[in-house]
Design an enzyme around this catalytic site. Structure first.
Site, short mmCIF file in Angstrom:
data_model
loop_
_atom_site.label_atom_id
_atom_site.label_comp_id
_atom_site.label_asym_id
_atom_site.label_seq_id
_atom_site.Cartn_x
_atom_site.Cartn_y
_atom_site.Cartn_z
N HIS A 163 0.83 -1.21 0.00
CA HIS A 163 0.00 0.00 0.00
C HIS A 163 0.87 1.25 0.00
O HIS A 163 1.77 1.40 0.81
CB HIS A 163 -0.91 -0.01 1.23
N ASN A 219 3.63 9.19 -19.82
CA ASN A 219 4.10 8.56 -18.58
C ASN A 219 3.03 8.63 -17.51
O ASN A 219 2.38 9.65 -17.34
CB ASN A 219 5.37 9.26 -18.09
#
Length: 142
Positions: A22, A128
């Site tokens: 996470h 990107n």
């Protein structure tokens, strides 16, 4: 070969997605990005585009719901007349999630800190994309 896993996701990429926790970030880099010089964990995804990878990754990879924007794009360099229509494609793929836009060199810093970079054959400029991993909730692990 496994059932239910898109063939566009290589074993190396799947391993990295599994290792991430996470808050970890992964960069999906376009063909113009200096990927090899910005990471120690480079995954090649030659012949694939970023929208294809996003579509394959997101069913397996929860985006972070505890941040305002779990997706980051490189902002256009002032004065550059670039076509950013790829951003609309991304929004269609990710649905309601928000994007953060960061200045070019700030994006490079973030990329150097990312868990890994995936080098693609995406030719669109400013394509990107950084994905921030969230938590797999109980019941989603089927």
């Amino acid at each position: 070969m496994l059932k239910g896993i898109p063939s566009i996701l290589s074993p190396d990429l799947l391993k990295i997605l599994m290792e991430m926790g996470h808050g970890d970030e992964i960069v999906l880099a376009d063909a113009h990005f200096p990927a090899a010089s910005h990471t120690q964990k480079l995954v090649r995804s030659d012949g694939n585009t970023i929208p294809e990878l996003v579509e394959a990754i997101l069913p397996l990879f929860p985006l972070d719901e505890y941040v305002k924007a779990p997706l980051t794009l490189m902002d256009i360099v002032p004065g550059d007349d670039a076509d950013t229509s790829i951003w609309t494609v991304y929004q269609e793929k990710v649905g309601p999630y928000s994007f953060e836009h960061v200045e070019r060199f700030e994006f490079y810093k973030r990329a150097k800190q990312a868990y890994a970079i995936v080098a693609t054959s995406e030719h669109a400029q400013y394509a990107n994309l950084i994905l921030k991993k969230g938590v797999v909730k109980e019941g989603e692990r089927k």
